[in-house]
Design a protein around this motif. Structure first.
Motif, PDB file in Angstrom:
ATOM      1  N   VAL A   1       0.940  -1.190  -0.010  1.00  0.00           N
ATOM      2  CA  VAL A   1      -0.007   0.031   0.014  1.00  0.00           C
ATOM      3  C   VAL A   1       0.966   1.347   0.066  1.00  0.00           C
ATOM      4  CG1 VAL A   1      -2.031  -1.126   0.877  1.00  0.00           C
ATOM      5  CG2 VAL A   1      -0.074  -0.098   2.395  1.00  0.00           C
ATOM      6  N   PRO A   2       0.681   2.206  -0.515  1.00  0.00           N
ATOM      7  CA  PRO A   2       1.293   3.516  -0.876  1.00  0.00           C
ATOM      8  C   PRO A   2       0.780   4.422   0.304  1.00  0.00           C
ATOM      9  CG  PRO A   2      -0.770   3.644  -2.364  1.00  0.00           C
ATOM     10  CD  PRO A   2      -0.627   2.350  -1.561  1.00  0.00           C
ATOM     11  N   ARG A   3       1.755   5.138   1.010  1.00  0.00           N
ATOM     12  CA  ARG A   3       1.364   6.181   2.045  1.00  0.00           C
ATOM     13  C   ARG A   3       2.179   7.481   1.715  1.00  0.00           C
ATOM     14  NH1 ARG A   3       0.266   3.665   7.181  1.00  0.00           N
ATOM     15  NH2 ARG A   3      -1.565   1.704   6.606  1.00  0.00           N
ATOM     16  N   ILE A   4       1.547   8.565   2.305  1.00  0.00           N
ATOM     17  CA  ILE A   4       2.276   9.834   2.104  1.00  0.00           C
ATOM     18  C   ILE A   4       2.126  10.408   3.720  1.00  0.00           C
ATOM     19  CG2 ILE A   4       2.370  12.205   1.412  1.00  0.00           C
ATOM     20  CD1 ILE A   4       1.323  11.097  -1.365  1.00  0.00           C
ATOM     21  N   GLU A   5       3.286  10.546   4.250  1.00  0.00           N
ATOM     22  CA  GLU A   5       3.252  11.160   5.490  1.00  0.00           C
ATOM     23  C   GLU A   5       3.368  12.707   5.326  1.00  0.00           C
ATOM     24  OE1 GLU A   5       4.724   9.971   8.886  1.00  0.00           O
ATOM     25  OE2 GLU A   5       5.063   7.819   8.489  1.00  0.00           O
ATOM     26  N   PHE A   6       2.908  13.615   5.964  1.00  0.00           N
ATOM     27  CA  PHE A   6       3.223  14.950   5.797  1.00  0.00           C
ATOM     28  C   PHE A   6       2.808  15.963   7.312  1.00  0.00           C
ATOM     29  CE2 PHE A   6      -1.227  16.240   5.811  1.00  0.00           C
ATOM     30  CZ  PHE A   6      -1.953  15.028   5.518  1.00  0.00           C
TER      31      PHE A   6
ATOM     32  N   GLY B   1      -1.656  10.151   4.229  1.00  0.00           N
ATOM     33  CA  GLY B   1      -2.656   9.898   3.306  1.00  0.00           C
ATOM     34  C   GLY B   1      -2.765   8.238   3.133  1.00  0.00           C
ATOM     35  N   ALA B   2      -3.538   7.778   2.921  1.00  0.00           N
ATOM     36  CA  ALA B   2      -3.700   6.259   2.624  1.00  0.00           C
ATOM     37  C   ALA B   2      -4.709   5.993   1.729  1.00  0.00           C
ATOM     38  CB  ALA B   2      -3.771   5.429   3.987  1.00  0.00           C
ATOM     39  N   ASP B   3      -4.814   5.015   1.042  1.00  0.00           N
ATOM     40  CA  ASP B   3      -5.989   4.562   0.063  1.00  0.00           C
ATOM     41  C   ASP B   3      -7.271   4.385   0.698  1.00  0.00           C
ATOM     42  OD1 ASP B   3      -7.707   4.217  -1.906  1.00  0.00           O
ATOM     43  OD2 ASP B   3      -6.515   2.750  -2.636  1.00  0.00           O
ATOM     44  N   LEU B   4      -7.966   5.348   1.123  1.00  0.00           N
ATOM     45  CA  LEU B   4      -9.291   4.899   2.085  1.00  0.00           C
ATOM     46  C   LEU B   4     -10.370   4.699   1.094  1.00  0.00           C
ATOM     47  CD1 LEU B   4      -8.796   7.725   4.817  1.00  0.00           C
ATOM     48  CD2 LEU B   4      -8.045   5.542   4.765  1.00  0.00           C
TER      49      LEU B   4
ATOM     50  N   SER C   1      -9.768  -1.472  -0.986  1.00  0.00           N
ATOM     51  CA  SER C   1      -8.647  -1.109  -0.481  1.00  0.00           C
ATOM     52  C   SER C   1      -8.579  -1.932   0.819  1.00  0.00           C
ATOM     53  CB  SER C   1      -8.495   0.337  -0.449  1.00  0.00           C
ATOM     54  OG  SER C   1      -7.272   0.616   0.608  1.00  0.00           O
ATOM     55  N   PRO C   2      -7.223  -2.347   1.202  1.00  0.00           N
ATOM     56  CA  PRO C   2      -7.089  -2.837   2.482  1.00  0.00           C
ATOM     57  C   PRO C   2      -6.951  -1.911   3.679  1.00  0.00           C
ATOM     58  CG  PRO C   2      -4.872  -3.052   1.149  1.00  0.00           C
ATOM     59  CD  PRO C   2      -6.108  -2.551   0.301  1.00  0.00           C
ATOM     60  N   GLU C   3      -6.617  -0.787   3.190  1.00  0.00           N
ATOM     61  CA  GLU C   3      -6.468   0.407   4.339  1.00  0.00           C
ATOM     62  C   GLU C   3      -7.183   0.501   5.355  1.00  0.00           C
ATOM     63  OE1 GLU C   3      -3.378   1.118   4.718  1.00  0.00           O
ATOM     64  OE2 GLU C   3      -2.530   2.485   3.247  1.00  0.00           O
TER      65      GLU C   3
END
Ligand SMILES: Nc1ncnc2c1ncn2[C@@H]1O[C@H](COP(=O)(O)OP(=O)(O)O)[C@@H](O)[C@H]1O
Ligand SMILES: [Mg+2]
Lengths: 424, 233
Positions: free
Chosen positions: A96-101, A124-127, A132-134
């Protein structure tokens, strides 16, 4: 003969009850603590893996170097293609892709003026992609305090603590002031869909969760990902196997100096995690050792008192024709029975309490203020298979060691002396 | 030792070290006991009676000299061999009964047979017989704490004879009993001696016991001072 001994053990409370209670208590505490520590470890692993690090994590080399600054300008590009490759190569892991900010969250009043402001740590996660497993990994449905999960573009979740401080709730508007991937300032409007409580200190103070598509738009990170997390599908973290996977993955790019090549790290590689794992192992070993030692000492003592009290009996038995070795072995056999029974009782009690603590958990809010890794506030026990035997070894060993040492008095005494004690 | 002797001591000496000094408990004891005798060591307290019984029972070893019991030289036996000799051939009776308190009368008498590996059926038969000898067949299930002194000593006798030993060593068996019980258990032991041919060696300074003995060996300061066979006893 064994039945005869067992009868004696059971009828002579002084011989059986106290040692039995000691072993039962020791084994009970050992099993309970062991399960609790295992539970803590699993909870910590799960939180850290699901919320932040994955079981493995792929980032660029440059990102890895400055990870504490969340350098999104060094993010992975072409994330969807990379994820497809990873999925093909490691199908037993979920990617899964993530973006922390980081940024500033600004709450406007009716006139668009700032009413409140606070720093946030978001990811950010694929919600919203169906399947999506997130949402499952993050356990969003369980930690929702108010409102609902994001359904439309631009909807976010705020940690309940942050929402309270900013006095916002579901339906309110918030502006995220941050930095784009290219270093420019960004401002993006969001709508609060719901509030959540992770039960984890840092996240609950300043956490924000958004759909990764919205984050990409806000931070100008088209098809980029700060990190790609890999989690084993059965949820179990296997440090050794994953370390080998990561080493093999990284070896592939070993020749090149390109800072933007991907690098794979395991959960253990993440800040604070190796220490945490080692600590847990040390604490487990120390606890097992201390209980083994304490139980052995008490059993030794009980054995000494018991054999002193029974010198008369040993004298008669010698006279009847047992030899010392046989009496000694019968003592050991007796203690073995007590050790086995006590260990069974202690294990049963320990497992019972642990099953209860597995369901209920203990709230550690007060203890866990300053830890560097994510630590859930409610720690539950975990009844792992090893818990069924972990108490037995110290329980039996302690009884045998204790009686073994205490019983040597039989050998040291002259036969006639043992015999003499009959007359006093 | 096929000359009908069950016990033969030769120049037997036992010295107990006591700090710097030492105590000579037995001093050149030469003694023969025939199979089937009903004999007693008599003498004041401290004269060495218990010491001699312990050596003859292979619970202790002589300092010098030799003690031959049932053809075995006590001073040469290993712990295991000594235990084996006691187990098979020697029964002990003590002043203080020394029953195992957590076991019933039946189980106390059973214990020597368990050591000898008797089958359950053989045990039951032997225990029954032994308890009948001492008139306690009806108390098999009792615990030692529920018995009088006389009854306890009877159980101890049953325990000593249940395996039909060749030799019974009884160290002041009546010291804790009243006159009636003393005579009672001695009559029982006389019966056993007569009917089973068991050799009895007592230690005592109790006149009631001495009355029953057919031979009295008087010890004084670890030496045999007198050795009398009573005709017609
Ligand atoms: N284990 C021992 N250590 C030292 N002295 C002992 C020991 N046993 C007996 N004695 C001494 O040996 C002597 C004989 O004792 P014992 O055989 O018990 O006499 P009795 O049974 O005739 O009263 C006594 O002086 C006694 O104090
Ligand atoms: Mg004595």
């Amino acid at each position: 003969m064994m039945t005869f001994l067992l009868k004696g053990v059971l009828r002579d409370r002084g011989r059986s009850l106290f040692p039995f209670i000691v072993v039962t208590t020791g084994v009970f505490l050992t099993v309970t603590l062991y399960c609790y520590i295992r539970g803590a470890e699993l909870d910590v692993v799960r939180s850290n893996a699901n919320l932040r690090h994955g079981h493995v994590k792929v980032v660029t080399r440059a990102y890895a170097k400055d990870v504490d600054q969340i350098p999104n300008d060094l993010a992975l590009l072409g994330a969807s293609a990379q994820i497809r490759d990873l999925e093909r190569e490691y199908p037993d892991l979920e990617w899964v892709p993530r973006i922390e900010f980081g940024g500033l969250l600004d709450i406007p009043d009716a006139h668009g003026e700032t009413r409140a402001q606070a720093p946030v740590a978001g990811f950010g996660a694929d919600l919203r992609t169906p399947g999506s497993p997130e949402p499952g990994l993050l356990g969003l449905a369980n930690i929702l305090v108010a409102g609902r999960l994001p359904e439309a573009s631009g909807e976010i979740l705020l940690s309940a603590g942050l929402a309270e401080r900013l006095k916002v709730g579901p339906g309110d508007v918030a502006t995220l002031i941050g930095t784009t991937m290219h270093g420019a300032m960004s401002m993006a409007n969001f709508k609060v869909a719901g509030t959540i409580r992770f039960g984890i200190g840092a996240l609950d103070r300043m956490g924000l969760v958004a759909d990764i598509a919205d984050v990409r738009k806000a931070l100008d990170m088209d098809d980029a990902a700060g990190e790609i997390l890999g989690l084993s599908r059965d949820g179990l973290y296997r440090p050794d196997r994953l370390a080998a996977v990561a080493a093999a993955f990284n070896a592939r790019f070993a020749g090149s100096g390109d800072e933007f090549l991907p690098v794979m790290q395991t959960l253990r590689d993440q800040p604070g995690m190796a220490m945490m794992f080692d600590r847990i192992r040390d604490v487990t070993n120390i606890i097992l050792g201390v209980f083994l030692l304490a139980m052995s000492l008490v059993m030794w003592n009980a054995g000494l008192v018991g054999t002193l009290r029974r010198y008369g009996e040993f004298g008669v038995r010698l006279a009847i024709g047992e030899d010392k070795g046989r009496i000694y072995r019968s003592l050991v056999a007796e203690s073995l029975m007590i050790g086995v029974l006590g260990s069974i009782a202690g294990t049963v009690l320990g497992l019972a309490l642990s099953f209860y603590l597995q369901a209920v958990g203990i709230n550690l809010a007060g203890v866990l203020k300053n830890v560097s890794f994510l630590m859930p506030i409610v720690i539950r026990s975990r009844v792992a298979p090893a818990a069924f035997v972990v108490g037995f070894v110290p329980g039996l060993l302690a009884t045998l060691v204790g009686t073994g040492i205490a019983g040597r008095g039989i050998y040291r005494r002259q036969t006639a002396q043992l015999f003499k004690e009959l007359e006093s | 030792m096929n000359d009908g002797m069950i016990i033969r001591t030769t120049s037997l000496v036992k010295i107990y070290p006591l700090g710097e000094q030492s105590i000579t408990a037995l001093d050149d004891v030469n003694l023969d006991v025939r199979t089937g005798e009903f004999a007693g060591l008599v003498g004041p307290s401290g004269s060495g009676k218990t010491t001699l019984l312990n050596i003859l029972g292979s619970l202790d070893v002589p300092t010098r000299g030799s003690a031959e019991v049932l053809g075995e030289r006590i001073e040469t036996l290993s712990h295991r061999k000594a235990a084996d000799l006691r187990n098979r051939h020697i029964g002990f009776i003590f002043q203080t009964f020394n029953l195992l308190p957590v076991y019933s009368v039946y189980e106390n008498v059973e214990f020597p047979l368990l050591l000898l590996g008797f089958s359950p059926a053989a045990r039951r038969k032997a225990i029954q017989a032994a308890l009948e000898w001492v008139h306690l067949a009806d108390r098999a299930k009792s615990r030692p704490s529920q018995l009088s002194g006389g009854q306890s000593q009877r159980v101890a006798i049953a325990r000593a004879i249940v395996k039909k030993p060749a030799l019974v060593l009884a160290d002041e068996p009546t010291a804790n009993l009243d006159a009636e019980n003393s005579h009672g258990i001695l009559r029982t032991m006389e019966d056993i001696n007569r009917e089973l041919g068991t050799t009895f060696l007592f230690s005592t300074h109790d006149g009631k016991v001495i009355q029953h003995l057919r031979r009295t060996i008087t010890l004084v300061d670890g030496r045999v001072a007198k050795d009398e066979v009573r005709s017609g006893a």
